[in-house]
Design an enzyme around this catalytic site. Sequence first.
Site, PDB file in Angstrom:
ATOM      1  N   GLY A 197      42.458 -21.027 -19.915  1.00  0.00           N
ATOM      2  CA  GLY A 197      43.461 -21.943 -19.374  1.00  0.00           C
ATOM      3  C   GLY A 197      44.774 -20.844 -18.801  1.00  0.00           C
ATOM      4  O   GLY A 197      44.563 -19.699 -18.090  1.00  0.00           O
ATOM      5  N   GLU A 219      40.477 -16.291 -20.652  1.00  0.00           N
ATOM      6  CA  GLU A 219      40.057 -16.552 -19.530  1.00  0.00           C
ATOM      7  C   GLU A 219      41.298 -17.019 -18.607  1.00  0.00           C
ATOM      8  O   GLU A 219      41.440 -18.369 -18.927  1.00  0.00           O
ATOM      9  CB  GLU A 219      38.952 -17.248 -19.378  1.00  0.00           C
ATOM     10  CG  GLU A 219      37.402 -16.584 -19.980  1.00  0.00           C
ATOM     11  CD  GLU A 219      36.972 -15.590 -19.090  1.00  0.00           C
ATOM     12  OE1 GLU A 219      37.221 -15.592 -17.718  1.00  0.00           O
ATOM     13  OE2 GLU A 219      36.243 -14.883 -19.425  1.00  0.00           O
ATOM     14  N   CYS A 253      40.431 -21.924 -11.021  1.00  0.00           N
ATOM     15  CA  CYS A 253      41.243 -20.389 -11.286  1.00  0.00           C
ATOM     16  C   CYS A 253      40.950 -19.260 -10.189  1.00  0.00           C
ATOM     17  O   CYS A 253      41.928 -18.648  -9.982  1.00  0.00           O
ATOM     18  CB  CYS A 253      40.710 -20.154 -12.620  1.00  0.00           C
ATOM     19  SG  CYS A 253      38.972 -19.907 -12.475  1.00  0.00           S
TER      20      CYS A 253
HETATM   21  N1  LIG Z   1      39.885 -17.622 -15.929  1.00  0.00           N
HETATM   22  C1  LIG Z   1      39.263 -18.732 -15.784  1.00  0.00           C
HETATM   23  O1  LIG Z   1      38.058 -18.826 -16.003  1.00  0.00           O
HETATM   24  C2  LIG Z   1      40.020 -20.135 -15.703  1.00  0.00           C
HETATM   25  C3  LIG Z   1      39.414 -21.166 -15.292  1.00  0.00           C
HETATM   26  C4  LIG Z   1      39.815 -22.445 -15.217  1.00  0.00           C
HETATM   27  C5  LIG Z   1      41.366 -22.417 -15.330  1.00  0.00           C
HETATM   28  N2  LIG Z   1      41.894 -21.472 -15.595  1.00  0.00           N
HETATM   29  C6  LIG Z   1      43.201 -21.505 -15.865  1.00  0.00           C
HETATM   30  O2  LIG Z   1      43.920 -22.593 -16.544  1.00  0.00           O
HETATM   31  C7  LIG Z   1      45.033 -23.119 -15.947  1.00  0.00           C
HETATM   32  C8  LIG Z   1      44.733 -24.470 -15.649  1.00  0.00           C
HETATM   33  O3  LIG Z   1      44.495 -25.025 -16.729  1.00  0.00           O
HETATM   34  P1  LIG Z   1      45.169 -25.983 -17.792  1.00  0.00           P
HETATM   35  O4  LIG Z   1      46.405 -26.408 -17.160  1.00  0.00           O
HETATM   36  O5  LIG Z   1      44.445 -26.923 -18.469  1.00  0.00           O
HETATM   37  O6  LIG Z   1      45.756 -24.945 -18.772  1.00  0.00           O
HETATM   38  P2  LIG Z   1      46.756 -25.178 -20.089  1.00  0.00           P
HETATM   39  O7  LIG Z   1      46.894 -23.687 -20.402  1.00  0.00           O
HETATM   40  O8  LIG Z   1      47.824 -25.908 -19.924  1.00  0.00           O
HETATM   41  O9  LIG Z   1      45.717 -25.591 -21.097  1.00  0.00           O
HETATM   42  C9  LIG Z   1      44.348 -25.155 -21.560  1.00  0.00           C
HETATM   43  C10 LIG Z   1      44.261 -25.631 -23.014  1.00  0.00           C
HETATM   44  O10 LIG Z   1      45.245 -25.383 -23.648  1.00  0.00           O
HETATM   45  C11 LIG Z   1      45.504 -26.401 -24.452  1.00  0.00           C
HETATM   46  N3  LIG Z   1      47.041 -26.350 -24.713  1.00  0.00           N
HETATM   47  C12 LIG Z   1      48.090 -26.356 -24.048  1.00  0.00           C
HETATM   48  N4  LIG Z   1      49.170 -26.237 -24.422  1.00  0.00           N
HETATM   49  C13 LIG Z   1      49.029 -25.443 -25.762  1.00  0.00           C
HETATM   50  C14 LIG Z   1      50.077 -24.934 -26.669  1.00  0.00           C
HETATM   51  N5  LIG Z   1      51.061 -24.977 -26.600  1.00  0.00           N
HETATM   52  N6  LIG Z   1      49.347 -24.663 -27.713  1.00  0.00           N
HETATM   53  C15 LIG Z   1      47.807 -24.615 -27.735  1.00  0.00           C
HETATM   54  N7  LIG Z   1      47.367 -25.267 -27.160  1.00  0.00           N
HETATM   55  C16 LIG Z   1      47.588 -25.696 -25.846  1.00  0.00           C
HETATM   56  C17 LIG Z   1      45.452 -27.586 -23.685  1.00  0.00           C
HETATM   57  O11 LIG Z   1      45.115 -28.626 -24.517  1.00  0.00           O
HETATM   58  C18 LIG Z   1      44.132 -27.297 -23.062  1.00  0.00           C
HETATM   59  O12 LIG Z   1      43.015 -27.770 -23.654  1.00  0.00           O
HETATM   60  C19 LIG Z   1      45.299 -22.292 -14.720  1.00  0.00           C
HETATM   61  O13 LIG Z   1      46.394 -21.210 -14.687  1.00  0.00           O
HETATM   62  C20 LIG Z   1      44.010 -21.794 -14.335  1.00  0.00           C
HETATM   63  O14 LIG Z   1      43.935 -20.492 -13.448  1.00  0.00           O
HETATM   64  C21 LIG Z   1      41.515 -20.026 -15.686  1.00  0.00           C
END
Ligand SMILES: NC(=O)c1ccc[n+]([C@@H]2O[C@H](COP(=O)([O-])OP(=O)(O)OC[C@H]3O[C@@H](n4cnc5c(N)ncnc54)[C@H](O)[C@@H]3O)[C@@H](O)[C@H]2O)c1
Length: 477
Positions: A197, A219, A253
Amino acid sequence: MNAETQAHQAQLHKMFSRLSMGNAERRAQFGYSERRAALIALRKTLREFEGQIIAALAQDFGKPETEVRLTEIMPVQAEISHTLRHLKRWMRPRRAPATLATFGTRARILPQPKGVALIISPWNYPVTLALGPLVSALAAGCAAVIKPSELAPASAAVVSQIVAEALPEDLVSVCEGGVEVSEALLELPFDHIFFTGSPRVGKIVMGQAAKHLTSVTLELGGKSPVIVGAGADLKRAARIIAWGKFANAGQTCIAPDHVFVAKSVEARFLAELKSAIAKMYGRDEAAQAASRDFARIISPGHFDRLSGMIAQAETGGARKLTGGESDVDSRYIAPTVLMGTDAQMDVERDEIFGPILPVIPFDDLEAVLARIEAGPRPLALYVFERDRAAIDKVTQSSISGALGVNLTLVHFLHLNLPFGGIGNSGLGAAHGIWGFKAFSYEKSVMENRFAPIAPLMPPYRGARKKLVRVMARVLGR
Ligand SMILES: NC(=O)c1ccc[n+]([C@@H]2O[C@H](COP(=O)([O-])OP(=O)(O)OC[C@H]3O[C@@H](n4cnc5c(N)ncnc54)[C@H](O)[C@@H]3O)[C@@H](O)[C@H]2O)c1
């Protein structure tokens, strides 16, 4: 905390206890054949659910069917097949030859499952990024809890059904729901957390993991720059960059975030970029909006954020080479290329994560490398060049999760490469043996055969004192 939240937390607690109570038994019984069987069952079920996966992703954000096959189903199948081919070797204890100081002993390194893992996944590749890490967790012999993203609810439901169909509930559970579910899960003493995320939430996850000293794989994301050098094959570069950027409507990402292009080839590159976009998504605005090969933005919030970025850039003097059109009802934003952006604009400061591509001309490669060095570590850095010296310069002088030369995105599919970031873009790695290791603990096992330990023990007097002194000198060399 209200009664409903309390009841939910108690439920999660129960589920966690059920999974972790079986840890010792699982270590003994979830061996090579059982892990293999679990992976084969997952692969079979994934195949059976292809139609539902395609429908769910169309519902969540209009993701095109071919992209779903290419980026949601195939990568998980490939991860399973790769794991099945190599698992026996990965699981085998490795002999550790004795050193001079440990003469007379026999040692090995034994990979063991960490226990119960928590996999928190994002919405942008909701199947791949939930089930891919699960493959590694099962390969390592772990039980797992998956928390999919609430922003892709139809996909989360399908992931839940696939897991329920393929695997026993005392091995893997899926907890659907929003941030509050994630927060409640993070209170529990998992043995490993695999989080995919944003860097913002990654910091929260690591902070929570610290409370139980739980290990983490993070990641994360950030801005992945592209450098198009004066020696690049511009037509090829433009096509590959446009594909990498606009697949999944830029919500990837490792998508190229922005392009630095050598001034001497800027005009030709922009012309090629425009023509590559037209070729892939349609010659005019109407054709692009009607393209069945272009996804939609995940949520109204992200739609507003991206529309705001374009508006702010235009107000500040940026120009559009192509795109800029949008439709709020269908959450459509056209493939958009911006010129004349500056470092103060959000589009150059924040991760874009949408179909907007700023193109920034440069005179001096050193200055571009210095700018990248000054920012957070990128997850991917791409360079398009034919000049070997320029490629080597970028390779040696930059740090990023991965470096792609004359390509975008496809390094994700190379299962003999670790996939991960550094610093702001992540911690640890996924895929293949690195995924297996993330969920494993490498235990040192050492057996005494005829080690001369007795002379090391007190009382240190006379000959024994001399012997220890000589030994310490010899062994310390
Ligand atoms: N490195 C990688 O492999 C990879 C792959 C895909 C996406 N990403 C990154 O992920 C991001 C986009 O995805 P997103 O918007 O779903 O990310 P996000 O960080 O908002 O959410 C990811 C997960 O975390 C949970 N979450 C959100 N806020 C939280 C909190 N305060 N406490 C605990 N859990 C929480 C969400 O419910 C979700 O399941 C971008 O920054 C992207 O670059 C990285």
